[in-house]
Design a protein around this motif. Sequence first.
Motif, PDB file in Angstrom:
ATOM      1  N   ASP A 324       0.858  -1.189   0.000  1.00  0.00           N
ATOM      2  CA  ASP A 324       0.000   0.000   0.000  1.00  0.00           C
ATOM      3  C   ASP A 324       0.891   1.235   0.000  1.00  0.00           C
ATOM      4  OD1 ASP A 324      -1.829   2.013   0.361  1.00  0.00           O
ATOM      5  OD2 ASP A 324      -2.673   1.227   2.230  1.00  0.00           O
ATOM      6  N   HIS A 325       0.829   2.026  -1.077  1.00  0.00           N
ATOM      7  CA  HIS A 325       1.689   3.211  -1.187  1.00  0.00           C
ATOM      8  C   HIS A 325       0.954   4.503  -0.832  1.00  0.00           C
ATOM      9  CE1 HIS A 325       4.762   0.701  -2.956  1.00  0.00           C
ATOM     10  NE2 HIS A 325       3.900   0.276  -3.860  1.00  0.00           N
ATOM     11  N   VAL A 326      -0.299   4.400  -0.492  1.00  0.00           N
ATOM     12  CA  VAL A 326      -1.081   5.591  -0.128  1.00  0.00           C
ATOM     13  C   VAL A 326      -1.347   5.619   1.371  1.00  0.00           C
ATOM     14  CG1 VAL A 326      -3.230   6.865  -0.547  1.00  0.00           C
ATOM     15  CG2 VAL A 326      -2.105   5.651  -2.431  1.00  0.00           C
ATOM     16  N   VAL A 327      -1.588   4.465   1.956  1.00  0.00           N
ATOM     17  CA  VAL A 327      -1.803   4.254   3.410  1.00  0.00           C
ATOM     18  C   VAL A 327      -2.638   5.345   4.072  1.00  0.00           C
ATOM     19  CG1 VAL A 327       0.183   2.749   3.770  1.00  0.00           C
ATOM     20  CG2 VAL A 327       0.526   5.175   3.936  1.00  0.00           C
ATOM     21  N   LYS A 328      -3.801   5.609   3.501  1.00  0.00           N
ATOM     22  CA  LYS A 328      -4.646   6.660   4.060  1.00  0.00           C
ATOM     23  C   LYS A 328      -5.348   6.209   5.326  1.00  0.00           C
ATOM     24  CE  LYS A 328      -6.445  10.637   1.777  1.00  0.00           C
ATOM     25  NZ  LYS A 328      -7.072  11.193   0.594  1.00  0.00           N
ATOM     26  N   ASN A 329      -5.737   4.943   5.365  1.00  0.00           N
ATOM     27  CA  ASN A 329      -6.503   4.448   6.513  1.00  0.00           C
ATOM     28  C   ASN A 329      -5.773   3.369   7.293  1.00  0.00           C
ATOM     29  OD1 ASN A 329      -8.842   6.082   5.829  1.00  0.00           O
ATOM     30  ND2 ASN A 329      -9.159   4.653   4.122  1.00  0.00           N
ATOM     31  N   ALA A 330      -4.588   3.008   6.861  1.00  0.00           N
ATOM     32  CA  ALA A 330      -3.830   1.960   7.556  1.00  0.00           C
ATOM     33  C   ALA A 330      -3.396   2.451   8.931  1.00  0.00           C
ATOM     34  CB  ALA A 330      -2.614   1.566   6.730  1.00  0.00           C
ATOM     35  N   VAL A 331      -3.195   1.497   9.853  1.00  0.00           N
ATOM     36  CA  VAL A 331      -2.793   1.848  11.218  1.00  0.00           C
ATOM     37  C   VAL A 331      -1.507   1.120  11.582  1.00  0.00           C
ATOM     38  CG1 VAL A 331      -5.135   2.335  12.007  1.00  0.00           C
ATOM     39  CG2 VAL A 331      -4.219   0.015  12.225  1.00  0.00           C
ATOM     40  N   TYR A 332      -0.862   1.641  12.620  1.00  0.00           N
ATOM     41  CA  TYR A 332       0.387   1.078  13.143  1.00  0.00           C
ATOM     42  C   TYR A 332       0.171   0.851  14.634  1.00  0.00           C
ATOM     43  CZ  TYR A 332       5.383   0.882  14.388  1.00  0.00           C
ATOM     44  OH  TYR A 332       6.615   0.514  14.857  1.00  0.00           O
ATOM     45  N   ASN A 333       0.507  -0.338  15.123  1.00  0.00           N
ATOM     46  CA  ASN A 333       0.385  -0.633  16.546  1.00  0.00           C
ATOM     47  C   ASN A 333       1.613  -0.109  17.279  1.00  0.00           C
ATOM     48  OD1 ASN A 333      -2.125  -2.106  16.521  1.00  0.00           O
ATOM     49  ND2 ASN A 333      -1.030  -3.733  15.450  1.00  0.00           N
ATOM     50  N   MET A 334       1.371   0.783  18.222  1.00  0.00           N
ATOM     51  CA  MET A 334       2.478   1.456  18.901  1.00  0.00           C
ATOM     52  C   MET A 334       2.311   1.343  20.406  1.00  0.00           C
ATOM     53  SD  MET A 334       3.701   5.418  18.353  1.00  0.00           S
ATOM     54  CE  MET A 334       3.919   5.188  16.585  1.00  0.00           C
ATOM     55  N   GLU A 335       3.420   1.218  21.107  1.00  0.00           N
ATOM     56  CA  GLU A 335       3.403   1.164  22.558  1.00  0.00           C
ATOM     57  C   GLU A 335       3.633   2.554  23.136  1.00  0.00           C
ATOM     58  OE1 GLU A 335       6.666  -0.259  25.525  1.00  0.00           O
ATOM     59  OE2 GLU A 335       5.505  -2.043  24.958  1.00  0.00           O
ATOM     60  N   PHE A 336       2.672   3.057  23.890  1.00  0.00           N
ATOM     61  CA  PHE A 336       2.807   4.322  24.602  1.00  0.00           C
ATOM     62  C   PHE A 336       3.182   4.026  26.056  1.00  0.00           C
ATOM     63  CE2 PHE A 336       0.451   5.416  20.923  1.00  0.00           C
ATOM     64  CZ  PHE A 336       0.610   6.770  20.710  1.00  0.00           C
ATOM     65  N   PHE A 337       3.693   5.022  26.748  1.00  0.00           N
ATOM     66  CA  PHE A 337       4.030   4.871  28.159  1.00  0.00           C
ATOM     67  C   PHE A 337       3.212   5.883  28.941  1.00  0.00           C
ATOM     68  CE2 PHE A 337       6.801   5.321  31.927  1.00  0.00           C
ATOM     69  CZ  PHE A 337       6.930   3.983  32.259  1.00  0.00           C
ATOM     70  N   GLU A 338       2.218   5.380  29.684  1.00  0.00           N
ATOM     71  CA  GLU A 338       1.291   6.260  30.394  1.00  0.00           C
ATOM     72  C   GLU A 338       1.155   5.801  31.838  1.00  0.00           C
ATOM     73  OE1 GLU A 338      -2.326   6.114  28.196  1.00  0.00           O
ATOM     74  OE2 GLU A 338      -1.537   7.274  26.491  1.00  0.00           O
ATOM     75  N   GLU A 339       1.271   6.753  32.748  1.00  0.00           N
ATOM     76  CA  GLU A 339       1.124   6.482  34.178  1.00  0.00           C
ATOM     77  C   GLU A 339       2.010   5.332  34.636  1.00  0.00           C
ATOM     78  OE1 GLU A 339      -3.002   5.963  34.975  1.00  0.00           O
ATOM     79  OE2 GLU A 339      -3.550   8.003  34.395  1.00  0.00           O
ATOM     80  N   GLY A 340       3.238   5.343  34.109  1.00  0.00           N
ATOM     81  CA  GLY A 340       4.223   4.378  34.565  1.00  0.00           C
ATOM     82  C   GLY A 340       4.112   2.993  33.985  1.00  0.00           C
ATOM     83  N   ARG A 341       3.296   2.814  32.946  1.00  0.00           N
ATOM     84  CA  ARG A 341       3.188   1.465  32.372  1.00  0.00           C
ATOM     85  C   ARG A 341       2.952   1.569  30.865  1.00  0.00           C
ATOM     86  NH1 ARG A 341      -2.174  -0.091  31.636  1.00  0.00           N
ATOM     87  NH2 ARG A 341      -3.704   1.437  32.403  1.00  0.00           N
ATOM     88  N   PRO A 342       3.336   0.515  30.122  1.00  0.00           N
ATOM     89  CA  PRO A 342       3.128   0.528  28.670  1.00  0.00           C
ATOM     90  C   PRO A 342       1.669   0.301  28.304  1.00  0.00           C
ATOM     91  CG  PRO A 342       4.112  -1.552  29.364  1.00  0.00           C
ATOM     92  CD  PRO A 342       4.052  -0.674  30.577  1.00  0.00           C
ATOM     93  N   VAL A 343       1.225   1.023  27.282  1.00  0.00           N
ATOM     94  CA  VAL A 343      -0.148   0.901  26.805  1.00  0.00           C
ATOM     95  C   VAL A 343      -0.107   0.798  25.284  1.00  0.00           C
ATOM     96  CG1 VAL A 343      -2.430   1.984  26.687  1.00  0.00           C
ATOM     97  CG2 VAL A 343      -1.011   2.298  28.728  1.00  0.00           C
ATOM     98  N   ALA A 344      -0.710  -0.249  24.723  1.00  0.00           N
ATOM     99  CA  ALA A 344      -0.734  -0.441  23.275  1.00  0.00           C
ATOM    100  C   ALA A 344      -1.882   0.355  22.661  1.00  0.00           C
ATOM    101  CB  ALA A 344      -0.878  -1.920  22.943  1.00  0.00           C
ATOM    102  N   LYS A 345      -1.565   1.054  21.573  1.00  0.00           N
ATOM    103  CA  LYS A 345      -2.583   1.843  20.873  1.00  0.00           C
ATOM    104  C   LYS A 345      -2.360   1.745  19.370  1.00  0.00           C
ATOM    105  CE  LYS A 345      -3.317   5.442  24.393  1.00  0.00           C
ATOM    106  NZ  LYS A 345      -3.337   6.911  24.634  1.00  0.00           N
TER     107      LYS A 345
END
Length: 472
Positions: A324-345
């Motif tokens: 996909d070379h346009v990736v308008k609606n594609a998503v990426y799974n990313m790990e955030f760090f919130e309130e001292g713990r990892p959160v996947a979004k």
Amino acid sequence: MISAEKIPNNVNLSDNKRLQRALEHWQPKYIQWWRDMGPQGFQDYHQVYVRTAISVDPEGWAHFEYVKLPEYRWGIFLADPTPDRHIGFGDFFGRPVWQEVPGEFRNQLRRLIVTQGDTEPASVEQQRWLGQRCPSLYDLRNLFQVNVEEGRHLWAMVYLLHSYFGRDGRDEAEELLERQSGNRDKPRILEAFNEPIDNWLDFFMFTMFTDRDGKSQLMSLSESALDPLSRTTRFMLTEEAHHMFVGETGIARILERTCQLMREAGFSEDVRRVGGIDIPTIQKHLNQWFSLSLDLHGSEVSSNAASYFANGLKGRAKEDGFEDHVVKNAVYNMEFFEEGRPVAKEVLMRNAMNEVLRDWYVGDCMAGVERWNRILERYGVSERLGLPDRKFNRGIGMYSGFHFDPNGQPLSKAEWEKHTHDWLPSAADSEYLLSIMASPVYEPGKFANYIAPPRRGVNQKPIDFEYVRTEQ
């Protein structure tokens, strides 16, 4: 072929007299910068066996000869155009590439080119004193090869600024010579390029990790819809490969010598007692330069990265490999760090383009570290090098306000301060490295005690070839 004009080039510079005059006006300022801020002590009385381009085809871009460093043939070399090339990604996917800068993207493109251009002279400035501590003539020659090519990469960006951005571009080109690595008042734009590099372990780590970031950035820019930028960075990539070779093989040779010294001294002894570089110190410098280079990719979630991709200005490394070379609606799974713990979004892929590029970069670095570990395995050494977690020692992005150990475990500020020098170089480490590098090795075929000779010389020359000659 590349012309033999005052400014070597393959862009028919003589056909554009105004541009030619502007660049010839900039040229003496560049030479003065090189003399002032380039390799110190090696400007006037040394001949260096370096490669330079006489054409951009595979047979011509690596021509070897002796030159004095200020007389190196810096110039403007673009890869040959790709016939009928079309934009390969973003909202303009499939349309013909641009030969001029669209007005609506002028500021964004100028920012990308200036930032890339600023890194090139910065690294020369960082490394300007290393020749006084070189471990061999072979390594001294490799240092100078890297330096002159970084200088030529600066020329590449200055050509684009002068050609496509008018008065603003000319002003930016002047600024590229006025900023200075580590200068408190006018530092370089990116922080990794303000770090001092005063020992050869740092130099090899820099060329391994920071130049590898340069590779990933150039690969992204080589996808650009602005065809002159794409062609410029494609040719730069041919030279960037050597810089990473210098770094990876330099560390490999240090590791090999460390293993030899450990075997001679007895594996239970501290290798520093026999003048080697111990593996924990090598790991600390790896941690430092890898984490600094991770920062160079920018924030994990970035509206600028999304805009660059959408507008066709900067793609992904090896864009052809994606479906996909346009990736308008594609998503990426990313790990955030919130309130001292990892959160996947989930994050929109376009906003995660910096992290996509960082994924490629980490994988490429990991392959190099695995090659280093095979040396330790071959010598029967149980220790292994490893990349720290990408949250470790970050100054940019979502992790910059927190502290983590190299395994990615969160730490308090007090814990971080207590253990920092278990994981990053200390003043004592730097003092030791400078002590074993205090005497340069200028005799052909001889090498400092802390590093093994290379497997082969440059351009089929023997290892004891006189790669740098001193004029009598």
